[in-house]
Design a protein around this motif. Sequence first.
Motif, short mmCIF file in Angstrom:
data_model
loop_
_atom_site.label_atom_id
_atom_site.label_comp_id
_atom_site.label_asym_id
_atom_site.label_seq_id
_atom_site.Cartn_x
_atom_site.Cartn_y
_atom_site.Cartn_z
N GLY A 249 13.24 -1.27 19.02
CA GLY A 249 12.12 -1.60 18.13
C GLY A 249 12.46 -1.28 16.69
O GLY A 249 12.16 -2.06 15.77
N LEU A 250 13.14 -0.14 16.51
CA LEU A 250 13.52 0.28 15.15
C LEU A 250 14.44 -0.79 14.53
O LEU A 250 14.27 -1.20 13.38
CB LEU A 250 14.24 1.63 15.26
N ALA A 251 15.38 -1.25 15.35
CA ALA A 251 16.31 -2.27 14.84
C ALA A 251 15.56 -3.56 14.54
O ALA A 251 15.80 -4.21 13.52
CB ALA A 251 17.42 -2.51 15.86
N ALA B 111 19.97 -7.38 7.64
CA ALA B 111 20.62 -8.62 7.20
C ALA B 111 20.93 -8.55 5.70
O ALA B 111 22.00 -8.97 5.25
CB ALA B 111 19.71 -9.82 7.50
N ALA B 112 20.01 -7.96 4.95
CA ALA B 112 20.21 -7.94 3.49
C ALA B 112 21.08 -6.78 3.05
O ALA B 112 21.92 -6.91 2.15
CB ALA B 112 18.85 -7.85 2.80
N GLY B 113 20.94 -5.63 3.72
CA GLY B 113 21.54 -4.40 3.18
C GLY B 113 22.86 -4.00 3.79
O GLY B 113 23.63 -3.26 3.17
N PRO C 201 26.55 -3.95 4.55
CA PRO C 201 27.72 -4.63 4.00
C PRO C 201 28.32 -5.57 5.05
O PRO C 201 28.40 -5.22 6.23
CB PRO C 201 28.69 -3.47 3.71
N ARG C 202 28.74 -6.75 4.59
CA ARG C 202 29.20 -7.75 5.56
C ARG C 202 30.62 -7.47 6.04
O ARG C 202 31.01 -7.89 7.11
CB ARG C 202 29.16 -9.15 4.94
N TYR C 203 31.36 -6.75 5.25
CA TYR C 203 32.76 -6.60 5.62
C TYR C 203 32.87 -5.74 6.88
O TYR C 203 32.21 -4.71 7.02
CB TYR C 203 33.56 -5.98 4.45
N TRP C 204 33.73 -6.18 7.82
CA TRP C 204 33.73 -5.61 9.17
C TRP C 204 34.28 -4.20 9.26
O TRP C 204 33.99 -3.45 10.17
CB TRP C 204 34.55 -6.50 10.12
N ARG C 205 35.11 -3.78 8.32
CA ARG C 205 35.81 -2.51 8.49
C ARG C 205 34.90 -1.38 7.98
O ARG C 205 35.06 -0.86 6.89
CB ARG C 205 37.12 -2.54 7.73
N GLN C 206 33.96 -1.01 8.84
CA GLN C 206 32.87 -0.14 8.40
C GLN C 206 32.88 1.17 9.18
O GLN C 206 32.87 1.16 10.41
CB GLN C 206 31.55 -0.90 8.65
N SER C 207 32.94 2.29 8.47
CA SER C 207 32.77 3.55 9.20
C SER C 207 31.68 4.40 8.56
O SER C 207 31.58 5.59 8.83
CB SER C 207 34.08 4.33 9.28
N GLY C 208 30.84 3.79 7.73
CA GLY C 208 29.74 4.53 7.11
C GLY C 208 28.42 4.18 7.77
O GLY C 208 28.26 3.14 8.41
N GLY C 209 27.45 5.06 7.65
CA GLY C 209 26.08 4.81 8.15
C GLY C 209 26.01 4.71 9.66
O GLY C 209 27.00 4.97 10.36
N TYR C 210 24.82 4.43 10.16
CA TYR C 210 24.65 4.19 11.59
C TYR C 210 24.71 2.69 11.83
O TYR C 210 24.19 1.90 11.04
CB TYR C 210 23.31 4.75 12.09
N ARG C 211 25.26 2.29 13.00
CA ARG C 211 25.58 0.87 13.20
C ARG C 211 24.38 0.05 13.68
O ARG C 211 24.42 -0.59 14.73
CB ARG C 211 26.76 0.75 14.16
N LEU C 212 23.34 0.06 12.87
CA LEU C 212 22.16 -0.74 13.21
C LEU C 212 22.50 -2.22 13.19
O LEU C 212 21.87 -3.03 13.87
CB LEU C 212 21.03 -0.43 12.21
N ASP C 213 23.52 -2.59 12.42
CA ASP C 213 23.92 -4.00 12.36
C ASP C 213 24.39 -4.47 13.73
O ASP C 213 24.02 -5.55 14.20
CB ASP C 213 25.02 -4.21 11.31
N ARG C 214 25.19 -3.65 14.40
CA ARG C 214 25.69 -4.02 15.74
C ARG C 214 24.53 -4.15 16.72
O ARG C 214 24.49 -5.04 17.56
CB ARG C 214 26.65 -2.95 16.24
N LEU C 215 23.58 -3.22 16.58
CA LEU C 215 22.42 -3.21 17.48
C LEU C 215 21.62 -4.51 17.30
O LEU C 215 21.23 -5.15 18.27
CB LEU C 215 21.55 -2.01 17.10
N ALA C 216 21.44 -4.88 16.06
CA ALA C 216 20.64 -6.07 15.77
C ALA C 216 21.33 -7.34 16.26
O ALA C 216 20.68 -8.30 16.64
CB ALA C 216 20.36 -6.15 14.27
N ARG C 217 22.65 -7.31 16.27
CA ARG C 217 23.41 -8.52 16.65
C ARG C 217 23.49 -8.71 18.17
O ARG C 217 23.76 -9.79 18.63
CB ARG C 217 24.86 -8.38 16.13
N SER C 218 23.36 -7.60 18.93
CA SER C 218 23.72 -7.65 20.34
C SER C 218 22.51 -7.91 21.23
O SER C 218 21.42 -7.41 20.97
CB SER C 218 24.38 -6.32 20.70
N ALA C 219 22.75 -8.67 22.31
CA ALA C 219 21.67 -8.94 23.27
C ALA C 219 21.45 -7.72 24.15
O ALA C 219 20.37 -7.50 24.67
CB ALA C 219 22.04 -10.15 24.12
#
Length: 1021
Positions: free
Chosen positions: A228-230, A238-240, A242-260
Amino acid sequence: MAGSAQRADRAGGAQRADMAGSAQRADRRDLAVALRKVISGEVRFDAYSRRLFSRDASMYAIEPLGVVFPRHADDVAAVISTAADFGVPVLPRGAGTSLAGQAVGKAVVMDLSRHMSQIIEIDAERRLARVQPGVVQEQLNLAAARHGLMFGPDTSTSNRATLGGMIGNNSAGSHSVRYGMTIDHVLALDVVLSDASRAGLRPLSEAERVGRAARPTLEGAICRDLPGLAERNRAAIAAGFPRYWRQSGGYRLDRLARSAELDLAKFVVGSEGTLVTVVEATVALVPAPRHRVIAVGHFTSTQAAIEATEDALACGPAAVELLDRTIIELSRQKIEYRALGSILVGDPDALLFVTFVGDTPAEAVAGLDRLERRWQQHGHGYHTLRAVTAASQSALLRVRQAGLGLLMAASTGARRPLAFVEDTAVEPAMLAAYTARFREILDRHGLTAGFYGHCSVGCLHVRPFVDLTAPGQRETMRAVAEEVRDLVIEYGGVNSSEHGDGLARSEFNRAVFGDALYEAMRETKRLFDPGNRLNPGKIVDAPAMTDNLRDVALAAAPPYASRLHFDVAGGMRGAADRCMNIGLCRKGSTGVMCPSYMATRDEEHSTRGRANALVMALSTPDPAAALGEERLHEILDLCLECKACKSECPLGVDMASLKSETLAAYHDRHGVPLRARMFGSIRALNRMGSATAPLPNLLGGFRPARRLAERWFGVTAARPLPRFERQNLSRWFRRRPGPAPAPPASLAPPASPPASPAASRAASAAASAASAPPAAAGELIFLADSFTTFTEPSVGRAAIALLERAGWRVRLEDAGCCGRASLSKGLIDQARQMASGMVGRLAEPADRGVPVVGVEPSCLLTLRDEYPAVLPADPRARTVAAATRLPEELLLAAVAGGRLVLAQDSPVSGKRILFHGHCHQKALVGTAATMALLRSIPGADVAEVDAGCCGMAGSFGFEAEHYKLSMSIGELRLFPAVRAEAASTIIAATGVSCRQQIAHGTGRKAWHPLEIVEQALGHVS
Ligand SMILES: Cc1cc2nc3c(=O)[nH]c(=O)nc-3n(C[C@H](O)[C@H](O)[C@H](O)COP(=O)(O)OP(=O)(O)OC[C@H]3O[C@@H](n4cnc5c(N)ncnc54)[C@H](O)[C@@H]3O)c2cc1C
Ligand code: SF4
Ligand code: SF4
């Protein structure tokens, strides 16, 4: 009145602070007691242990509450639960090689690297491994290699960094263009959550998620609320993000949002110990490439090298790595890496290492051909070196892997190349433009920096040199960090691309991710860790990046007059404080450093542990008293003084000298123990042994006498003592009829070509490694050391015979001890007297260019390495030091010049020889000359054991309390390597202790290399 109120306030404040301090101490004690009751691993809350874990490889230092060493997952859960009862946080830690400060904190540190380091399973068919968090990458790769597999991500710290730490940081490496990051290889995790409950994290279908979400547990709450948080933050992500894949900062909410699916295992990768503690990981393995070739492009500027990256990427490489001039220059100064300098062409300003892999050699080489053509067409670089064979790649790989460490070595005092803008990444296509802008920022702030990086993925490790103790430098650092952060945002890149956020970058996460996303990350933290107990202050809600700085917090060093001269800023403390905690001394299976860590896997028995302990002792108001403390003594006790750290540690931390000095202070306080006096006066003892032989030899074999010696002197009864020879070297030399005949004219054709091209090449390499090439022949001083002279004179006889055959006029120096044994026991004043005597005797001939040689590396090299520190004010010490040579260097030159001819059909020709170099030799001059001389024996098949110190280290292996460790060190690599050889193999070792250890540990006789070469001598017709 006001003044007295203020004084009363201050007094009250001090009292309150005292009370708070003592309450804290009492709480800490109670916590330690409670932890000891519930875990089976060790609990260490003493001041030194806290100090040892107060640093990682970053610029930060925070003293933890204490350290625990869990043995299994139940221990981890018990620590988390007990810490919660006391209201204090916990911090999981692997090798502590993090660069951003995420492995330090005011918490109970759980060192998972010590006991939780088992590979549970490798399933070759499914290409996966189940590991405990303390497994080191290299350890996993060695095991997986048996199945043709490996773990894809490869950090430069692969020989000590743990899988737990890689998961914590979402680490990546030079091959990430091919294998991605750790997150891409994590399949499932067993974790302990913040409430001490256990959870198995893996991808969950929606039905599975709903099932788990129904549970009244913390895991249930996470499964319920995280999706729900995601979802609520989908727009912000989507807006915030960073698009570049080589990411080790923050929590990976982007992956969560992308995955079924809800994949919590992947979600917690990169969370730096702030969401869960991993107690077991299932990771994917990839097929290890069969063949590898490397192209090394030479460029006249770093910018030119970066501009060549795109062309390299178009050729399908497995890695593209940048090394700038700073690192190239540094590699030339270290004996370990010097080989690189000799294979480079011209004077490049930057190098680009481009790696190609393939299933066949042709496939790998095809990539290299494509690259060379392309670079030629587009005018990139002035030379491309092709390293196709494994042998030609070894020097290159060594330097490339050590790049960051070498950069750190350029520190002088507190002016260090610091990690605060060292981990940005942008699309490789933008790298050249981005780098130019980056340079502008540094130039504007007047900072110089070393550049190193994974260009294939746009990741640049830039380390500006900053002295944070100097006025204004902290502000400069902050300004640069902010400008670089804004620049990377402008380029759509990432601020942390593999090293994580830690204390250096977490503060900037609001700016990097935007308010909404940052708040979503804070909510995530609260969901996983409502009490804020897991490594707080990292990723979200972090302190300022300028807080907790290690160098700033270090108190000014109180004066301490050391007996040895430490040739670095800050004297003895400065020498210890050179350690930047990069942890190379925690490697497990390669190189020489650090044998006591390799055998114990205990941080306090690594060079780093000792260095940190010494910095603490030397920062107290009374350093002399602190150096005499038992706990410090315990921490330094297992150092074998092998000197491996002096050469292998990129920062050149010389623990052997630091230990000598510390022992001297310890003796000042406690007196010199009888055994130390005995070993320190080994020459007198050995002389007496030889004069009264064979009596001492008979006594040495008499069990009751040995047991008494063990009880009285602490000399182990388990190890045979050296046998004394009545006909010692001095006596033989004086009584012999005369020198061996010089080579007959027919065997000494000075103008003819060298005997063999290999010998010639090796001779010139050895000569160029020495400070000045040796004269062809003439007078020479042979150091009759205290061991060879009385217990193995045959070695000295062989060496003298060879040297005389090569045309040298040998003068025996047998008037006294070099002082090595006294130094190793901390008897520095005694060693100084010995050194002074030796210098007095040798300075005049040394000044005339007479070389000083000896067959026992530790003694000979004491003259070279220690005398300038023992006698800093005596210029003659440097003259003598400069005159020392390994006899192998001179003999090799004689072989190459035809003055020494080795027979085609001697008893040793065509034999296999396994050589083990003495650790001081490896550390100070290397083994190249010895290997080359052995290889000049016709038909000899010579191999060098890849092992560090044999474990004897002079008297160390004779000391009853060290015997077991000494044997464990031998068992690490040396004994197995010797045992694996056929009975016909000749075993060679330069050190007398090494020969004793090999005989004791394996039952095999080991010879000094010169004894073998003597057997190869041609007959004088
Ligand atoms: C010279 C040098 C070169 C480097 N090169 C690279 C490189 O090429 N690529 C790269 O990615 N990094 C590199 N690093 C950084 C570092 O080595 C890696 O991030 C490494 O993977 C960290 O492993 P570690 O065992 O030292 O972890 P630590 O530093 O001990 O811990 C790292 C983080 O993980 C957390 N953690 C540790 N264990 C667990 C666990 N069981 N459960 C949950 N959290 C845990 C810790 O709390 C901490 O936040 C380099 C560092 C140095 C000094
Ligand atoms: S002693 Fe050297 S190798 Fe070990 S951590 Fe310190 S700097 Fe690194
Ligand atoms: S001298 Fe040897 S044993 Fe001692 S710290 Fe250095 S590498 Fe380790």
